[in-house]
Design a protein around this motif. Sequence first.
Motif, mmCIF file in Angstrom:
data_model
loop_
_atom_site.group_PDB
_atom_site.id
_atom_site.type_symbol
_atom_site.label_atom_id
_atom_site.label_comp_id
_atom_site.label_asym_id
_atom_site.label_seq_id
_atom_site.Cartn_x
_atom_site.Cartn_y
_atom_site.Cartn_z
ATOM 1 N N TRP A 1 0.830 -1.193 0.000
ATOM 2 C CA TRP A 1 0.000 0.000 0.000
ATOM 3 C C TRP A 1 0.873 1.255 0.000
ATOM 4 C CZ3 TRP A 1 -4.776 0.155 3.731
ATOM 5 C CH2 TRP A 1 -5.666 1.148 3.327
ATOM 6 N N LEU A 2 1.955 1.235 0.768
ATOM 7 C CA LEU A 2 2.864 2.376 0.785
ATOM 8 C C LEU A 2 3.476 2.604 -0.594
ATOM 9 C CD1 LEU A 2 4.637 1.795 4.212
ATOM 10 C CD2 LEU A 2 2.908 3.530 3.668
ATOM 11 N N LYS A 3 3.840 1.522 -1.286
ATOM 12 C CA LYS A 3 4.384 1.656 -2.643
ATOM 13 C C LYS A 3 3.322 2.192 -3.606
ATOM 14 C CE LYS A 3 8.177 -1.547 -2.668
ATOM 15 N NZ LYS A 3 9.051 -2.059 -3.676
ATOM 16 N N THR A 4 2.080 1.719 -3.444
ATOM 17 C CA THR A 4 0.987 2.210 -4.289
ATOM 18 C C THR A 4 0.758 3.695 -4.051
ATOM 19 O OG1 THR A 4 -0.081 0.047 -4.310
ATOM 20 C CG2 THR A 4 -1.466 1.933 -4.834
ATOM 21 N N ARG A 5 0.769 4.104 -2.785
ATOM 22 C CA ARG A 5 0.573 5.522 -2.469
ATOM 23 C C ARG A 5 1.671 6.377 -3.099
ATOM 24 N NH1 ARG A 5 0.295 6.684 3.617
ATOM 25 N NH2 ARG A 5 -1.425 5.223 3.453
ATOM 26 N N ASP A 6 2.915 5.881 -3.078
ATOM 27 C CA ASP A 6 4.005 6.605 -3.734
ATOM 28 C C ASP A 6 3.744 6.751 -5.229
ATOM 29 O OD1 ASP A 6 5.346 6.872 -1.343
ATOM 30 O OD2 ASP A 6 6.723 5.199 -1.724
ATOM 31 N N THR A 7 3.224 5.664 -5.845
ATOM 32 C CA THR A 7 2.894 5.710 -7.274
ATOM 33 C C THR A 7 1.802 6.740 -7.533
ATOM 34 O OG1 THR A 7 3.495 3.398 -7.549
ATOM 35 C CG2 THR A 7 2.089 4.351 -9.247
ATOM 36 N N TYR A 8 0.752 6.749 -6.705
ATOM 37 C CA TYR A 8 -0.329 7.725 -6.878
ATOM 38 C C TYR A 8 0.186 9.146 -6.715
ATOM 39 C CZ TYR A 8 -3.772 3.920 -6.566
ATOM 40 O OH TYR A 8 -4.516 2.795 -6.772
ATOM 41 N N ASP A 9 1.061 9.357 -5.746
ATOM 42 C CA ASP A 9 1.624 10.695 -5.555
ATOM 43 C C ASP A 9 2.434 11.124 -6.772
ATOM 44 O OD1 ASP A 9 0.462 10.823 -3.062
ATOM 45 O OD2 ASP A 9 2.307 10.366 -1.954
ATOM 46 N N ARG A 10 3.164 10.187 -7.352
ATOM 47 C CA ARG A 10 4.007 10.488 -8.503
ATOM 48 C C ARG A 10 3.180 10.677 -9.780
ATOM 49 N NH1 ARG A 10 6.849 6.291 -8.079
ATOM 50 N NH2 ARG A 10 5.832 5.054 -9.675
ATOM 51 N N GLU A 11 2.206 9.784 -10.023
ATOM 52 C CA GLU A 11 1.438 9.789 -11.268
ATOM 53 C C GLU A 11 0.195 10.670 -11.216
ATOM 54 O OE1 GLU A 11 2.530 8.277 -13.991
ATOM 55 O OE2 GLU A 11 4.267 7.480 -12.914
ATOM 56 N N ASN A 12 -0.320 10.960 -10.010
ATOM 57 C CA ASN A 12 -1.498 11.784 -9.811
ATOM 58 C C ASN A 12 -2.698 11.318 -10.656
ATOM 59 O OD1 ASN A 12 -3.011 13.821 -8.661
ATOM 60 N ND2 ASN A 12 -2.407 15.336 -10.204
ATOM 61 N N PRO A 13 -3.118 10.033 -10.513
ATOM 62 C CA PRO A 13 -4.250 9.548 -11.313
ATOM 63 C C PRO A 13 -5.579 10.056 -10.744
ATOM 64 C CG PRO A 13 -3.624 7.872 -9.764
ATOM 65 C CD PRO A 13 -2.640 8.997 -9.596
ATOM 66 N N LYS A 14 -6.613 10.010 -11.566
ATOM 67 C CA LYS A 14 -7.949 10.296 -11.061
ATOM 68 C C LYS A 14 -8.325 9.158 -10.122
ATOM 69 C CE LYS A 14 -9.577 12.970 -14.920
ATOM 70 N NZ LYS A 14 -10.606 13.173 -15.934
ATOM 71 N N GLN A 15 -9.093 9.498 -9.073
ATOM 72 C CA GLN A 15 -9.491 8.490 -8.097
ATOM 73 C C GLN A 15 -10.993 8.561 -7.863
ATOM 74 O OE1 GLN A 15 -7.015 7.887 -4.617
ATOM 75 N NE2 GLN A 15 -5.436 9.196 -5.495
ATOM 76 N N VAL A 16 -11.568 7.420 -7.478
ATOM 77 C CA VAL A 16 -12.985 7.334 -7.162
ATOM 78 C C VAL A 16 -13.130 7.373 -5.646
ATOM 79 C CG1 VAL A 16 -15.038 5.861 -7.244
ATOM 80 C CG2 VAL A 16 -13.487 5.969 -9.213
ATOM 81 N N TYR A 17 -14.058 8.196 -5.172
ATOM 82 C CA TYR A 17 -14.382 8.253 -3.751
ATOM 83 C C TYR A 17 -15.837 7.829 -3.624
ATOM 84 C CZ TYR A 17 -10.069 10.847 -3.552
ATOM 85 O OH TYR A 17 -8.758 11.221 -3.678
ATOM 86 N N TYR A 18 -16.057 6.639 -3.077
ATOM 87 C CA TYR A 18 -17.393 6.051 -3.042
ATOM 88 C C TYR A 18 -17.968 6.186 -1.644
ATOM 89 C CZ TYR A 18 -21.170 2.808 -4.040
ATOM 90 O OH TYR A 18 -22.401 2.252 -4.229
ATOM 91 N N LEU A 19 -19.106 6.897 -1.531
ATOM 92 C CA LEU A 19 -19.744 7.125 -0.243
ATOM 93 C C LEU A 19 -20.976 6.246 -0.121
ATOM 94 C CD1 LEU A 19 -20.097 8.766 2.393
ATOM 95 C CD2 LEU A 19 -21.401 10.425 1.057
ATOM 96 N N SER A 20 -21.039 5.462 0.950
ATOM 97 C CA SER A 20 -22.206 4.635 1.238
ATOM 98 C C SER A 20 -22.400 4.606 2.746
ATOM 99 C CB SER A 20 -22.002 3.209 0.709
ATOM 100 O OG SER A 20 -23.117 2.400 1.043
ATOM 101 N N MET A 21 -23.649 4.509 3.177
ATOM 102 C CA MET A 21 -23.909 4.443 4.612
ATOM 103 C C MET A 21 -23.345 3.167 5.210
ATOM 104 S SD MET A 21 -27.746 5.950 4.901
ATOM 105 C CE MET A 21 -27.779 5.719 6.660
ATOM 106 N N GLU A 22 -23.232 2.113 4.396
ATOM 107 C CA GLU A 22 -22.766 0.841 4.930
ATOM 108 C C GLU A 22 -22.117 0.024 3.826
ATOM 109 O OE1 GLU A 22 -26.575 -0.282 6.378
ATOM 110 O OE2 GLU A 22 -27.059 -1.451 4.601
ATOM 111 N N PHE A 23 -21.262 -0.909 4.244
ATOM 112 C CA PHE A 23 -20.602 -1.841 3.340
ATOM 113 C C PHE A 23 -20.746 -3.239 3.941
ATOM 114 C CE2 PHE A 23 -18.533 2.136 2.433
ATOM 115 C CZ PHE A 23 -18.360 2.116 1.064
ATOM 116 N N LEU A 24 -21.429 -4.128 3.251
ATOM 117 C CA LEU A 24 -21.569 -5.502 3.718
ATOM 118 C C LEU A 24 -20.518 -6.324 2.993
ATOM 119 C CD1 LEU A 24 -23.120 -7.550 5.422
ATOM 120 C CD2 LEU A 24 -24.695 -7.853 3.512
#
Length: 196
Positions: free
Chosen positions: A77-100
């Motif tokens: 996850w830390l390596k992925t976060r470094d990649t996102y910081d470097r590449e700056n891709p679009k990201q999805v933020y999904y809001l739901s009251m609950e996740f089953l």
Amino acid sequence: MRTVRDKVATASRSGGASRQDLLERYQCGPIQFSGNPNAFYDRHLVFDHVVKPADATPRERFEALAWSLRDLLSQRWLKTRDTYDRENPKQVYYLSMEFLIGRSLTNNVLNLLVEPLVPEEMRKLGLDIAELAEEEPDAGLGNGGLGRLAACFIDSLATMQIPAIGYGLRYEFGIFRQEIEGGPPGRAPRQLAPPA
């Protein structure tokens, strides 16, 4: 774009990734999965449960394995976060009251592509991963349709390797007993009945 299932199928047909490849991929940090007293699994038993590995209960062993998988993931996850910081891709933020989301242990083993590694390590310790998986309670983070749909969306985003984060509500006392305080003016607060 190849999905995780495609990768698993390809790995299965080709005999899977070698143990060394998996170790290099997932033990990319300073600590390894198991095999010495400083490894994830052993440390979780000793330091989280304060128990000798031979004396651990099935529940303690399950928790140590689940936390060890989380630790493997966190290094990636830390390596992925470094990649996102470097590449700056679009990201999805999904809001739901609950996740089953249901049970996670076997899904995590499969989705991390560590299926050849983890059962082998557990066998060395005299453990059966299927028995450990039975110790996992079902995550009661939703009551059905909406929560299951939200979990499926998040799972699909991960499978398609789309950067995404799911946001939900953190209920103070679980979702089964909630109170509405100080509702609309002129109405008395009411208490929601637990689901039947």
